[in-house]
Enzyme design. Structure first.
Site, PDB file in Angstrom:
ATOM      1  N   LYS A  10      16.919 -45.597  -9.003  1.00 42.46           N
ATOM      2  CA  LYS A  10      16.676 -46.776  -8.076  1.00 42.46           C
ATOM      3  C   LYS A  10      15.365 -46.677  -7.704  1.00 42.46           C
ATOM      4  CE  LYS A  10      16.135 -44.426  -4.257  1.00 42.46           C
ATOM      5  NZ  LYS A  10      14.870 -44.241  -3.549  1.00 42.46           N
ATOM      6  N   ALA A  97      11.831 -37.002  -6.974  1.00 41.46           N
ATOM      7  CA  ALA A  97      10.778 -38.130  -7.285  1.00 41.46           C
ATOM      8  C   ALA A  97      10.767 -39.360  -6.412  1.00 41.46           C
ATOM      9  CB  ALA A  97      10.794 -38.238  -8.905  1.00 41.46           C
ATOM     10  N   LEU A  99      13.552 -41.173  -6.838  1.00 41.26           N
ATOM     11  CA  LEU A  99      14.177 -42.225  -7.684  1.00 41.26           C
ATOM     12  C   LEU A  99      15.550 -42.181  -7.651  1.00 41.26           C
ATOM     13  CD1 LEU A  99      11.817 -41.876 -10.682  1.00 41.26           C
ATOM     14  CD2 LEU A  99      11.880 -43.708  -9.057  1.00 41.26           C
ATOM     15  N   GLY A 102      19.639 -37.668  -8.528  1.00 42.10           N
ATOM     16  CA  GLY A 102      20.699 -36.742  -8.233  1.00 42.10           C
ATOM     17  C   GLY A 102      21.745 -37.707  -7.589  1.00 42.10           C
ATOM     18  N   SER A 104      22.392 -40.549  -8.199  1.00 42.39           N
ATOM     19  CA  SER A 104      22.951 -41.507  -9.142  1.00 42.39           C
ATOM     20  C   SER A 104      23.873 -40.737 -10.259  1.00 42.39           C
ATOM     21  CB  SER A 104      21.739 -42.199 -10.100  1.00 42.39           C
ATOM     22  OG  SER A 104      22.377 -43.252 -10.881  1.00 42.39           O
ATOM     23  N   ASP A 136      22.037 -41.828  -0.528  1.00 43.32           N
ATOM     24  CA  ASP A 136      21.783 -43.025  -1.594  1.00 43.32           C
ATOM     25  C   ASP A 136      23.165 -42.950  -2.473  1.00 43.32           C
ATOM     26  OD1 ASP A 136      19.306 -43.390  -0.624  1.00 43.32           O
ATOM     27  OD2 ASP A 136      18.556 -42.092  -1.905  1.00 43.32           O
TER      28      ASP A 136
HETATM   29  P1  ATP Z   1      16.070 -39.665  -3.298  1.00 45.60           P
HETATM   30  O1  ATP Z   1      15.334 -40.621  -3.815  1.00 45.60           O
HETATM   31  O2  ATP Z   1      17.492 -40.059  -3.146  1.00 45.60           O
HETATM   32  O3  ATP Z   1      15.600 -38.994  -2.088  1.00 45.60           O
HETATM   33  P2  ATP Z   1      15.209 -37.753  -5.203  1.00 45.60           P
HETATM   34  O4  ATP Z   1      14.575 -38.509  -6.348  1.00 45.60           O
HETATM   35  O5  ATP Z   1      13.789 -37.353  -4.288  1.00 45.60           O
HETATM   36  O6  ATP Z   1      16.186 -38.318  -4.185  1.00 45.60           O
HETATM   37  P3  ATP Z   1      16.611 -35.983  -6.715  1.00 45.60           P
HETATM   38  O7  ATP Z   1      15.993 -35.917  -8.121  1.00 45.60           O
HETATM   39  O8  ATP Z   1      17.897 -36.623  -6.508  1.00 45.60           O
HETATM   40  O9  ATP Z   1      15.701 -36.314  -5.609  1.00 45.60           O
HETATM   41  O10 ATP Z   1      16.800 -34.415  -6.447  1.00 45.60           O
HETATM   42  C1  ATP Z   1      16.563 -33.667  -5.149  1.00 45.60           C
HETATM   43  C2  ATP Z   1      17.047 -32.140  -5.230  1.00 45.60           C
HETATM   44  O11 ATP Z   1      18.435 -32.163  -5.574  1.00 45.60           O
HETATM   45  C3  ATP Z   1      16.267 -31.325  -6.184  1.00 45.60           C
HETATM   46  O12 ATP Z   1      15.804 -30.352  -5.563  1.00 45.60           O
HETATM   47  C4  ATP Z   1      17.487 -30.885  -7.143  1.00 45.60           C
HETATM   48  O13 ATP Z   1      17.306 -29.547  -7.601  1.00 45.60           O
HETATM   49  C5  ATP Z   1      18.774 -31.234  -6.521  1.00 45.60           C
HETATM   50  N1  ATP Z   1      19.768 -31.831  -7.355  1.00 45.60           N
HETATM   51  C6  ATP Z   1      20.953 -31.233  -7.473  1.00 45.60           C
HETATM   52  N2  ATP Z   1      21.783 -31.829  -8.589  1.00 45.60           N
HETATM   53  C7  ATP Z   1      20.924 -32.678  -9.068  1.00 45.60           C
HETATM   54  C8  ATP Z   1      21.148 -33.658 -10.158  1.00 45.60           C
HETATM   55  N3  ATP Z   1      22.224 -33.589 -10.655  1.00 45.60           N
HETATM   56  N4  ATP Z   1      19.895 -34.139 -10.567  1.00 45.60           N
HETATM   57  C9  ATP Z   1      18.610 -33.924 -10.081  1.00 45.60           C
HETATM   58  N5  ATP Z   1      18.464 -32.897  -8.751  1.00 45.60           N
HETATM   59  C10 ATP Z   1      19.788 -32.558  -8.353  1.00 45.60           C
END
Ligand code: ATP
Length: 288
Positions: A10, A97, A99, A102, A104, A136
């Site tokens: 997203k 990132a 996005l 995790g 999703s 999220d």
């Molecule tokens: P948001 O935008 O919801 O804040 P994000 O994109 O910043 O999410 P994610 O990529 O979802 O962050 O990952 C955040 C943390 O969750 C990471 O430190 C990662 O190690 C952990 N994590 C656990 N499971 C997953 C997964 N299936 N995919 C990605 N990260 C994961």
């Protein structure tokens, strides 16, 4: 038996932080939409009742800390399921990132296991369960375009934005959402006009959507990672129609209507940033 689920990323078209609540969460207003950059989730039936998770990404844990594992465990416990599953995640969305990669993945596991295990739960039930995993996840269960309020778990569906290119660039730093919220000072913070963004979507005005993008967290992340501002500037110079950081960052995206201009922005960032993507908006919502 095997089921495949797409887990799209997203972007936040707007993100406003209203105040900190007594339970420690922040009250937010976020307009989010899914894009055609997705992880691919493979769910294979396991008769032994166990949950197993695997991905080839070194940034994602292959155990019970994985959000996909947590989604499967929650569903199994809540619906008293005897079956098991092997979850394979093809990770295409950059991690930590902004996005919601995790979240999703977790949402896709909820949707997929609902089918694989024959649970017949409604999307609303899955979204409510998702909120227990992360703020999220509820939005990611439905995908599409929505206004998310509360701590992000209250979802009001909105029309999809007009189709356009989304060019994304992620600086090589990872950002923890928690640390950005901790560094946020709400005095003098910028607040986007959420109502105006909702209206822009309802009236299908690409120009208004572009002029209303805004993110309260952007200044905090820019203060810690100057690269975010440099990427924004480069996208603006390339002629992007709108430029914004997504979530707590550090990924920056631009909305671009013209094909050639989007390609030019993508090419210019390629030499500058390791992770650059040029994808389409995904307007649709999950219906199963
Ligand atoms: P948001 O935008 O919801 O804040 P994000 O994109 O910043 O999410 P994610 O990529 O979802 O962050 O990952 C955040 C943390 O969750 C990471 O430190 C990662 O190690 C952990 N994590 C656990 N499971 C997953 C997964 N299936 N995919 C990605 N990260 C994961």
């Amino acid at each position: 038996m095997q089921i495949l689920e797409k887990a799209p990323a997203k972007i936040n078209l707007s993100l406003d932080v209203l105040h900190k609540r007594e339970d420690g969460f922040h009250e937010v207003e976020m307009v989010m939409t899914t894009i055609d950059l997705a992880d691919r989730i493979e769910l294979t039936y396991k008769p032994d009742g166990k949950i197993q998770v695997e991905s080839e990404s070194r940034f994602v844990p292959n155990d019970e800390r994985n959000l996909a594992y947590r989604a499967a465990k929650l569903l199994k416990d809540r619906y008293r399921v005897a079956h098991g599953v092997k979850i394979f995640i093809e990770k295409n969305i950059p991690v930590a990132a902004g996005l919601a990669g995790g979240s999703s993945d977790a949402a896709a596991v909820l949707r997929g296991l609902n089918r694989l295990w024959g649970l017949n739960a409604s999307m609303k039930e899955l979204a409510e369960l998702g909120a227990e995993i992360g703020s999220d996840v509820s939005f990611c269960v439905y995908g599409g375009t929505a206004l998310a309020t509360g701590r992000g778990e209250k979802i009001q569906h909105l029309p999809a934005p007009p189709p356009c290119w989304v060019v994304l660039a992620k600086p090589s730093v990872g950002v923890s959402t928690h640390s950005i919220y901790q560094a946020l000072s709400l005095e003098n913070a910028f607040h986007p006009d959420t109502a105006a963004m909702v209206e822009a979507l309802r009236t299908d005005s690409f120009e208004r959507i572009c002029s209303e993008v805004g993110n309260t967290l952007e200044a905090v992340t820019v203060g810690l990672h100057a690269e975010v501002d440099q990427i924004k500037e480069q996208m603006r110079q390339g002629g992007a129609d709108a430029v914004l950081m997504s979530g707590s960052g550090p990924t920056v995206f631009s909305l671009v209507a013209q094909d050639a201009r989007a390609q030019r922005i993508y090419n210019s960032l390629k030499g500058f940033c390791a992770e650059v993507y040029m994808v389409r908006m995904l307007g649709y919502r999950e219906t199963t």
